[in-house]
Design an enzyme around this catalytic site. Structure first.
Site, PDB file in Angstrom:
ATOM      1  N   SER A   1     -20.549  14.940  -3.647  1.00  0.00           N
ATOM      2  CA  SER A   1     -19.711  13.904  -2.734  1.00  0.00           C
ATOM      3  C   SER A   1     -19.000  12.998  -3.815  1.00  0.00           C
ATOM      4  O   SER A   1     -19.388  12.643  -4.797  1.00  0.00           O
ATOM      5  CB  SER A   1     -20.179  13.108  -1.648  1.00  0.00           C
ATOM      6  OG  SER A   1     -21.256  12.214  -1.813  1.00  0.00           O
ATOM      7  N   LYS A   2     -18.102  12.177  -3.227  1.00  0.00           N
ATOM      8  CA  LYS A   2     -17.386  11.363  -4.002  1.00  0.00           C
ATOM      9  C   LYS A   2     -18.366  10.339  -4.542  1.00  0.00           C
ATOM     10  O   LYS A   2     -17.850   9.664  -5.537  1.00  0.00           O
ATOM     11  CB  LYS A   2     -16.273  10.532  -3.097  1.00  0.00           C
ATOM     12  CG  LYS A   2     -14.908  11.294  -3.120  1.00  0.00           C
ATOM     13  CD  LYS A   2     -13.986  10.649  -2.462  1.00  0.00           C
ATOM     14  CE  LYS A   2     -14.007  11.416  -0.912  1.00  0.00           C
ATOM     15  NZ  LYS A   2     -13.005  10.780   0.027  1.00  0.00           N
TER      16      LYS A   2
END
Length: 493
Positions: A254-255
């Site tokens: 994820s980010k």
RNA sequence: GGCGCUAUCGUCUAGGGGUUAGGACGGAUGGUUCUCAGCCAUCAGACCGGGGUUCGAAUCCCCGUAGCGCUACCA
């Protein structure tokens, strides 16, 4: 020509789809899913359909659709049909729900979000797992109609039948769920809009999808969807659930792990063919220890059975290595074309190094000497700078490591170089070594400062190579500049 | 909590009843050398644990454990 399809494919033409929701960029996990669908379609001479799942009107944006298409295009993943927009099919989705309602396979539910939330909280407080309690399941059609006409909002829920739901997953093998663990899922929200599972099934049917290849975070949706196919009297497609791509902490990428958008990798100077190859190897292996492969080789070797079940960590170091391999295979002209925009942005682009320019051939030589040491595209821009302009600094590290306190050696070297003719690698090297020996010094005492004079850094390709590339006249000027620098330093201290 | 999925070097993986458990990235060392990179060579490094089955288990079975995923009127 690829071999005929292997045993995994069901008879008939293969039709697969990639169905991203346009709520952001194309992330690497999605790209890999698209890639596997594409590979499978190409392997079997099938059809790859692109469907944009934009039914979440709140979060879907046109901008996002654009970047997803852009990302796929960059990777060279082309589609045969679409892009279709799921939001255009809501009538069909609704029709399916209404049909199930008619057949008493679904029912109206008047429980409000607040009531549901209260009952759920109560159940959880009591320590029992919450599942919709079917409060509305026995409402008669007449009563439901009456309340509906009275303006009461209602959702449509699917009546989950008892029994077990099993399928033979193409990557996980036999998988099953007891439908008792499933709650009666909402098919239509009280505002009439269809929910994901309904839309997905309806569209997959409409698009005659034969194989659903998607992330294994969808495994728990699969029994719900199979039940929907059954209720509608339809044959479900085959399912293949791909392991997730993980961050270094083994959690779903994820980010917060850094770059996750494919366009970010493009902007970091990775080649699409390297990215494609790298992504293909995440969770799939053709065996035989093959790493670097062309698209055609991947298509020919691709089999869903060879996909492994374990999530795989995205290792950028390996990507970088693969990228350097691909860069090495690139013709210098191609590299120039790729770095041209960055060269221009850095103010390093001039007409004479463009195609047809007077120094074009020379510049291609520069790029060629830089190639083996470059891992990503920006490396070229950084390293080409001293070849294209006199405007560069001496790096602090280079000054500290290699510059003495006076310019005498460089003065001597300059004098020696001045008479070298022709100014070739062999001749300059010979001159430098002879000079060093005559003065009782090591060649390195001249080579290192010379490198700093020429490119300002402690590292570069072989000095004599860059010396010739830079040319006698410019080289002498740069040596002068270093002498001046050294002298000013000497007087300053 | 419930349900599900997964488990081979740090990472990506091959293999799959008897192997020195193979390769790649990364790491280390040496060579090439003017530096770095590259290239070449060498080395270190793994079958989650416990029970079975078997002459023999990393491989098959069971039980644990751990990690991850899902658990919405998001997709």
């Amino acid at each position: 020509m690829p071999n005929p399809p292997s045993g995994t494919a069901t008879p008939g033409r293969v039709r697969v789809r990639f169905a991203p929701s346009p709520t952001g960029f194309l992330h690497v996990g999605g790209a890999r899913t698209a890639l596997f669908n594409w590979l499978f379609a190409r392997r079997h001479g099938g059809t790859f359909v692109l469907r944009i799942e934009d039914t979440d009107q709140e979060r879907s944006t046109e901008e996002s659709v654009r970047t997803i298409l852009e990302g796929l295009g960059w990777l060279g993943i082309d589609w045969d049909e679409g892009p279709f927009f799921q939001s255009r099919n809501v009538q069909a989705h609704r029709a399916l729900a209404l049909r199930l309602l008619e057949e008493r396979k679904a029912y109206y539910c008047f429980c409000s979000a607040a009531e549901l939330e209260a009952r759920r909280a109560a159940a959880e407080k009591a320590g029992s797992a919450w599942k919709y309690d079917r409060l509305c399941v026995n409402l008669s059609p007449e009563e439901a109609r009456r309340r509906l006409q009275g303006g009461e909002p209602a959702a449509v829920r699917f009546l989950v039948p008892e029994g077990t739901v099993a399928w033979d997953d193409l990557v996980h093998g036999p998988t099953s769920f007891d439908s008792a663990v499933l709650e009666d899922i909402v098919l239509l929200r009280s505002n009439g809009s269809p929910t994901y599972n309904l839309s997905c099934v309806s569209d997959d049917v409409a698009m005659r999808v034969t194989h659903v290849i998607r992330g294994d975070d969808h495994i728990s949706n699969t029994p719900k969807q199979i039940l929907l196919y059954r209720a509608a009297g339809l044959e479900p497609p085959r399912f293949a659930h791909l392991p997730l791509i993980l961050g270094p902490d083994k959690k779903r990428l994820s980010k917060r792990h850094g770059a996750v958008s494919v366009t970010e990798y493009r902007d970091k100077g990775y080649l699409p063919e390297a990215m494609f190859n790298f992504l293909a190897l995440l969770g799939w292996s053709p065996g035989e220890g093959r790493e670097k492969m062309t698209r055609d080789e991947m298509i020919a070797a691709f089999r869903l059975e060879d996909i492994n079940k374990k999530g795989s960590v995205f290792d950028e170091q390996k990507l970088e290595w693969l990228n350097s391999q691909y860069i090495n295979d690139l013709a210098p002209e191609r590299i120039v074309a790729l770095v041209r925009p960055q060269l221009e942005a850095a103010g390093l682009l001039s007409a004479d190094i463009e195609e047809g320019g007077a120094r074009r051939a020379w510049f291609l030589k520069v790029i060629t000497t830089l190639k083996a040491r470059s891992k990503r595209l920006p490396d070229f821009v950084r390293d080409a700078r001293p070849f294209l302009t006199d405007d560069f600094e001496y790096s602090e590290d280079a000054v500290k490591r290699y510059l003495g306190t006076d310019g005498n050696r460089m003065r001597a070297l300059r004098a020696a170089f001045e008479t070298v003719e022709p100014f070739t690698e062999e001749a300059t090297e010979k001159a430098l070594r002879a000079l060093a020996e005559s003065r009782g010094d090591k060649a390195a005492d001249y080579i290192h400062p010379l490198r700093v004079a020429l490119v300002g850094t402690a590292v570069s390709p072989g000095v004599f190579t860059i010396l010739i590339l830079i040319g006698k006249e410019r080289a002498l000027r740069r040596i002068d500049r270093l002498i001046a620098f050294l002298d000013s330093r000497a007087t300053a201290t």
